[in-house]
Every structure is written in C-alpha cells, then in structure tokens.
Design a protein around this motif. Structure first.
Motif, PDB file in Angstrom:
ATOM      1  N   ASN A 255       0.863  -1.190   0.000  1.00 39.43           N
ATOM      2  CA  ASN A 255       0.000   0.000   0.000  1.00 39.43           C
ATOM      3  C   ASN A 255       0.901   1.243   0.000  1.00 39.43           C
ATOM      4  O   ASN A 255       1.675   1.412  -0.932  1.00 39.43           O
ATOM      5  N   THR A 256       0.831   2.055   1.032  1.00 43.52           N
ATOM      6  CA  THR A 256       1.650   3.275   1.012  1.00 43.52           C
ATOM      7  C   THR A 256       2.901   3.133   1.880  1.00 43.52           C
ATOM      8  O   THR A 256       3.603   4.116   2.100  1.00 43.52           O
ATOM      9  N   HIS A 257       3.203   1.913   2.350  1.00 44.47           N
ATOM     10  CA  HIS A 257       4.322   1.735   3.278  1.00 44.47           C
ATOM     11  C   HIS A 257       5.470   0.951   2.638  1.00 44.47           C
ATOM     12  O   HIS A 257       5.247   0.074   1.813  1.00 44.47           O
TER      13      HIS A 257
ATOM     14  N   PHE B 109      -8.386 -10.623   8.146  1.00 44.15           N
ATOM     15  CA  PHE B 109      -9.775 -10.714   7.700  1.00 44.15           C
ATOM     16  C   PHE B 109      -9.904 -11.761   6.600  1.00 44.15           C
ATOM     17  O   PHE B 109      -8.967 -12.041   5.874  1.00 44.15           O
TER      18      PHE B 109
ATOM     19  N   ILE C 129      -8.254  -8.544  -0.900  1.00 42.61           N
ATOM     20  CA  ILE C 129      -7.878  -8.496  -2.313  1.00 42.61           C
ATOM     21  C   ILE C 129      -6.399  -8.130  -2.382  1.00 42.61           C
ATOM     22  O   ILE C 129      -5.984  -7.128  -1.806  1.00 42.61           O
TER      23      ILE C 129
ATOM     24  N   ARG D   7      -2.983  -7.539  -4.885  1.00 44.83           N
ATOM     25  CA  ARG D   7      -2.372  -7.373  -6.203  1.00 44.83           C
ATOM     26  C   ARG D   7      -0.875  -7.211  -6.021  1.00 44.83           C
ATOM     27  O   ARG D   7      -0.428  -6.507  -5.112  1.00 44.83           O
TER      28      ARG D   7
ATOM     29  N   TYR E 115      -3.772  -9.173 -10.039  1.00 46.54           N
ATOM     30  CA  TYR E 115      -4.617  -9.760  -9.000  1.00 46.54           C
ATOM     31  C   TYR E 115      -4.135 -11.164  -8.643  1.00 46.54           C
ATOM     32  O   TYR E 115      -3.874 -11.981  -9.541  1.00 46.54           O
TER      33      TYR E 115
ATOM     34  N   ASP F 286       5.627  -4.103  -5.842  1.00 43.94           N
ATOM     35  CA  ASP F 286       4.595  -3.203  -5.330  1.00 43.94           C
ATOM     36  C   ASP F 286       3.376  -4.059  -4.985  1.00 43.94           C
ATOM     37  O   ASP F 286       2.724  -4.602  -5.876  1.00 43.94           O
TER      38      ASP F 286
ATOM     39  N   GLN G 280      -0.338  -4.517  -3.209  1.00 43.70           N
ATOM     40  CA  GLN G 280      -1.519  -3.788  -2.741  1.00 43.70           C
ATOM     41  C   GLN G 280      -2.448  -4.774  -2.032  1.00 43.70           C
ATOM     42  O   GLN G 280      -2.739  -5.836  -2.579  1.00 43.70           O
TER      43      GLN G 280
ATOM     44  N   MET H 174      -6.123  -4.887  -0.059  1.00 41.34           N
ATOM     45  CA  MET H 174      -7.355  -4.178   0.286  1.00 41.34           C
ATOM     46  C   MET H 174      -8.305  -5.139   0.989  1.00 41.34           C
ATOM     47  O   MET H 174      -8.380  -6.303   0.624  1.00 41.34           O
ATOM     48  N   HIS H 175      -9.023  -4.624   1.962  1.00 39.95           N
ATOM     49  CA  HIS H 175     -10.113  -5.407   2.532  1.00 39.95           C
ATOM     50  C   HIS H 175     -11.320  -5.302   1.622  1.00 39.95           C
ATOM     51  O   HIS H 175     -11.615  -4.223   1.097  1.00 39.95           O
ATOM     52  N   LEU H 176     -12.000  -6.399   1.434  1.00 40.41           N
ATOM     53  CA  LEU H 176     -13.210  -6.370   0.620  1.00 40.41           C
ATOM     54  C   LEU H 176     -14.381  -6.010   1.541  1.00 40.41           C
ATOM     55  O   LEU H 176     -14.780  -6.791   2.385  1.00 40.41           O
ATOM     56  N   ILE H 177     -14.879  -4.806   1.362  1.00 41.78           N
ATOM     57  CA  ILE H 177     -16.026  -4.359   2.159  1.00 41.78           C
ATOM     58  C   ILE H 177     -17.094  -3.827   1.219  1.00 41.78           C
ATOM     59  O   ILE H 177     -16.781  -3.189   0.219  1.00 41.78           O
TER      60      ILE H 177
END
Lengths: 65, 228
Positions: free
Chosen positions: A5-7, A28, A32, A34, A39, A55, A57, A59-62
């Motif tokens: 992510n951004t870290h 969780f 998702i 990538r 993906y 890189d 990425q 993401m939590h799927l919400i």
C-alpha cells in the motif's frame, strides 16, 4: 524493500503473499491482493513469491452500506 | 441574495457555486447507513434536487447507525423517511423518494437529469448494476462502502469500471461487513467523503481520481490506493 500500500516493508528471499499477510496482520477473510497490479487469487497466496522491489496492494473487501 | 441558511457555506462555497448547486440533481441509491448521511450533507449544503432510492423499510437493526431511522418509523419505507427528513431539514431542496430497487430496467429513468450519482448500496451486484447504468448515462458515480471500522470511497468516471478492481470476484455479493458489522461513525465518515467528492464533481473542482480512499477508524489511518 517492497512497498505494501503506502508503506515500505522489508523483503527477504522466499517471501510469499501468505507469509506477508500473516506478518502484517491481515487476518480478515475477505482480502484483495495485487502484486505489481496483477490480482492474486486466494488459492495462489502461498505459491505467489514476492520479489525485491515489488509493489503489493492489499485491500479489505467491504461492501456494506 | 443567498438564503440565510447558507451563510456559513459562503466562505468555502462562493455565491456562484452555491447557485450552481441549487440547480443540480443528485441520485442517491440506498437510504441506509451511507445514504441517510449523504442526503443530510447534500441537502444541508444546498444541492437543489435529490432523488433517493431504496426498496426497504426500517428494522430495529438499522437503529445503531442509520440517520433516517428512529424508534418511531420502524417498518416504514426508507425512501419516505428521506423525503420527510429533507422537507424538515431544508425545504429549499426538492427531494423525490423512490421505493424501488435500482435495476437495469429503471436505472436510465432514475438517472435522468442527474449530474452525479452516489453508490450507497449494501451489496456488490447492485453496485455493479449502478456502475453500468452510470456509464451508459454518462453520469459520474461516487462509490462508498463500509465494514466495521473500515470504510472506503472513490470517484468513478463513466467507463472507468473501478468496481471491477475493488470487487474482482465476479460472484461475490458481500464482503467483510458480514464479519465486522457496521458502525455509525464509519458510515458518517464515508458518507462525508462521498458528499464532498460529489460536490467537487458538481462544481468542477479536482478530487479523487483513479484512487480508493481507505479509512481505518480503529487505527486512525487514511490511505489512498491506486486503482487505475
């Protein structure tokens, strides 16, 4: 180093997606991932190796409203 | 001469912009946790025409977070509550309540005359239907979603299909919200971001483009993740 992510995050030989998620505390069920924009399905987490400089990425799927 | 109710907008939104907002119509799809707050923010700000769509009625489980719900209107339609609330909050804002699902069949009619749409839905298939309809109608869409302490929002310009990046599993209907629940402050925060992005779209101001704003209210973090 890799970016998650951004870290910035340390990298090591043999690091795979599942290990990264475990180490970073992504617990969780619905996530998702990538790597370099590609993906990665859940069944491939353990097999998908992460290279130095990748890189990632996560993401939590919400979907609640 | 601007109505006195917009006096405290005036240092941030100039008179020309306030007048433009009064001429705009926004479609808000879903009048639950997100939609209730979105309607409140847009109506109070002075967006002149709101169309609120929701097929459901209120139940007790909505009371922890849904602004339009109260112990007095359980069992009553959410779209009707949206109209009644806005008539009390800002009679200058015209609001139309539509008690229906948004479908491929009625979407074009619901989007008619709208300059922006807001995705305040609670399931992935309906969100995809809305994205597709917005692309066909060439209306920008502001997506919002939450699960527990986590929230997210993004702007989807016609044809961008960013939901396919956010929800890559074509068969998924729900996400982490079934494990994490839904909290009032998360809904309010995400709705605030959605309303701000919608207003920026209406006023031609730069905003979120090709990125997902992710809010983690437990950790107190905000991140912008690249989608396109």
């Amino acid at each position: 180093m890799i970016s998650v992510n951004t870290h910035e995050q340390p990298w090591r030989e043999g690091l795979n997606v599942q290990a990264l998620l475990d180490e970073m505390g992504f617990i969780f069920r619905h996530i998702i991932v990538r790597v370099n924009g590609e993906y990665v399905p859940e069944e491939a987490y353990a097999a998908r190796l992460i290279a130095d400089g990748d890189d990632v990425q996560v993401m939590h799927l919400i979907a609640g409203g | 001469m601007q109505p006195g109710r917009y006096l405290r907008n005036a240092l941030a939104i100039n008179p020309d912009e306030q007048e433009r907002l009064a001429q705009c119509r926004a479609l808000v799809v879903g009048c639950g946790g997100l939609g209730g707050f979105v309607l409140e923010y847009l109506g109070r700000l002075g967006v002149g025409d709101l169309r609120a769509v929701d097929p459901d009625t209120f139940s007790e489980g909505n009371l922890n977070r849904q602004l339009l719900s109260s112990s007095l209107n359980l069992g009553r339609p959410k779209a009707l509550a949206a109209v009644q609330r806005m008539q009390a909050v800002n009679p200058l804002a015209h609001i139309e309540g539509v008690q229906a699902f948004l479908t491929e069949e009625n979407a074009a009619q619901l989007l008619e005359g709208c300059q922006v749409a807001l995705d305040c839905l609670d399931n992935i298939p309906a969100r995809r239907t809305l994205q597709k309809a917005c692309a066909l109608a060439w209306v920008p869409l502001v997506h919002g979603a939450l699960g527990g302490w986590l929230g997210q929002a993004c702007v989807i310009l016609p044809g961008e299909n960013l939901l396919d990046m956010i929800y890559p599993d074509a068969g998924a209907e729900h996400g982490e919200e079934y494990e994490q629940g839904a909290l009032a402050f998360t809904a309010g925060m995400v709705a605030a971001v959605q309303a701000a992005e919608a207003v920026k779209l209406l006023l031609g101001k730069p905003g979120l483009r090709g990125e997902l704003l992710v809010l983690d209210l437990l950790n107190g973090s905000f991140e912008r993740l690249r989608l396109a």
